[in-house]
Every structure is written in C-alpha cells, then in structure tokens.
Design a protein around this motif. Structure first.
Motif, mmCIF file in Angstrom:
data_model
loop_
_atom_site.group_PDB
_atom_site.id
_atom_site.type_symbol
_atom_site.label_atom_id
_atom_site.label_comp_id
_atom_site.label_asym_id
_atom_site.label_seq_id
_atom_site.Cartn_x
_atom_site.Cartn_y
_atom_site.Cartn_z
ATOM 1 N N GLU A 270 0.844 -1.194 0.000
ATOM 2 C CA GLU A 270 0.000 0.000 0.000
ATOM 3 C C GLU A 270 0.876 1.239 0.000
ATOM 4 N N PHE A 271 0.673 2.087 -0.997
ATOM 5 C CA PHE A 271 1.319 3.387 -1.050
ATOM 6 C C PHE A 271 0.675 4.198 -2.158
ATOM 7 N N ALA A 272 0.813 5.500 -2.065
ATOM 8 C CA ALA A 272 0.270 6.394 -3.091
ATOM 9 C C ALA A 272 1.347 6.602 -4.152
ATOM 10 N N ALA A 273 1.123 6.089 -5.338
ATOM 11 C CA ALA A 273 2.129 6.153 -6.393
ATOM 12 C C ALA A 273 1.904 7.303 -7.357
ATOM 13 N N GLY A 274 0.729 7.860 -7.351
ATOM 14 C CA GLY A 274 0.444 8.959 -8.265
ATOM 15 C C GLY A 274 0.529 8.529 -9.717
ATOM 16 N N ASP A 275 1.101 9.382 -10.545
ATOM 17 C CA ASP A 275 1.192 9.115 -11.980
ATOM 18 C C ASP A 275 2.248 8.079 -12.341
ATOM 19 N N GLN A 276 3.079 7.693 -11.391
ATOM 20 C CA GLN A 276 4.179 6.770 -11.683
ATOM 21 C C GLN A 276 3.979 5.435 -10.968
ATOM 22 N N GLY A 277 2.739 4.970 -10.966
ATOM 23 C CA GLY A 277 2.403 3.752 -10.235
ATOM 24 C C GLY A 277 3.193 2.534 -10.649
ATOM 25 N N GLU A 278 3.332 2.310 -11.940
ATOM 26 C CA GLU A 278 4.051 1.118 -12.393
ATOM 27 C C GLU A 278 5.515 1.181 -11.979
ATOM 28 N N GLU A 279 6.154 2.317 -12.173
ATOM 29 C CA GLU A 279 7.567 2.478 -11.814
ATOM 30 C C GLU A 279 7.767 2.340 -10.304
ATOM 31 N N GLN A 280 6.902 2.969 -9.517
ATOM 32 C CA GLN A 280 7.021 2.904 -8.062
ATOM 33 C C GLN A 280 6.756 1.489 -7.543
ATOM 34 N N THR A 281 5.821 0.795 -8.151
ATOM 35 C CA THR A 281 5.538 -0.582 -7.752
ATOM 36 C C THR A 281 6.735 -1.477 -8.042
#
Length: 85
Positions: A65-76
C-alpha cells in the motif's frame, strides 16, 4: 515502527496465524508526525519480517500500500525490487 516496535518482533507472537500480509512503509517526521510511502523508501526494514514469516511457511498474499500517483508502475517495480532482495 511509529510505536517503537519492529514488525518482525510483533509477528513472532502470531507465528503460524498470519493469513494476510499488508505492507505499508512510513517516514517519521518531526514533532511525532509521519507520512506513508512505498516500501523501501521509509523507516521500516521489511527484510527481517519477510525472512521470519516466509521461514515459518507463510504462503498467503502480500499487498503493498502506497500512493504512487502518476508513476504507479515504476514505483511498484521499485517497491517489489526492494522487497525481493
């Protein structure tokens, strides 16, 4: 961590009874505050916890669980990369 207890220490008392793993990291801020962040970028070292519960035979789901914003795939990808080391 915010309350001064490491997740691995807490998990020891639940050995064999963990059915769901929900991972959320935090950055401790001044004046007792904190903010949530992706696993691996905050103050929690998840590796002792993961070593413990997977060593006990845990085979259930793990949710990040985290807020990734527009870069969800990269942050995941970063969070998963950190956790599987």
């Amino acid at each position: 961590v915010i309350q001064g207890e490491h997740p691995a220490d807490a998990a020891k008392s639940f050995q064999g009874r963990i059915g769901y793993l929900h991972l959320k990291d935090v950055r401790v801020m001044g004046a007792g505050g904190y903010s949530h962040c992706q696993p691996g970028s905050g103050g929690i070292d998840f590796h002792p916890l993961l070593d413990l519960i997977y060593g006990q035979g845990y085979a259930g789901p793990a949710v990040l669980e985290f807020a990734a914003g527009d870069q969800g795939e990269e942050q995941t990808k970063k969070a998963v990369g950190y956790l599987v080391k």
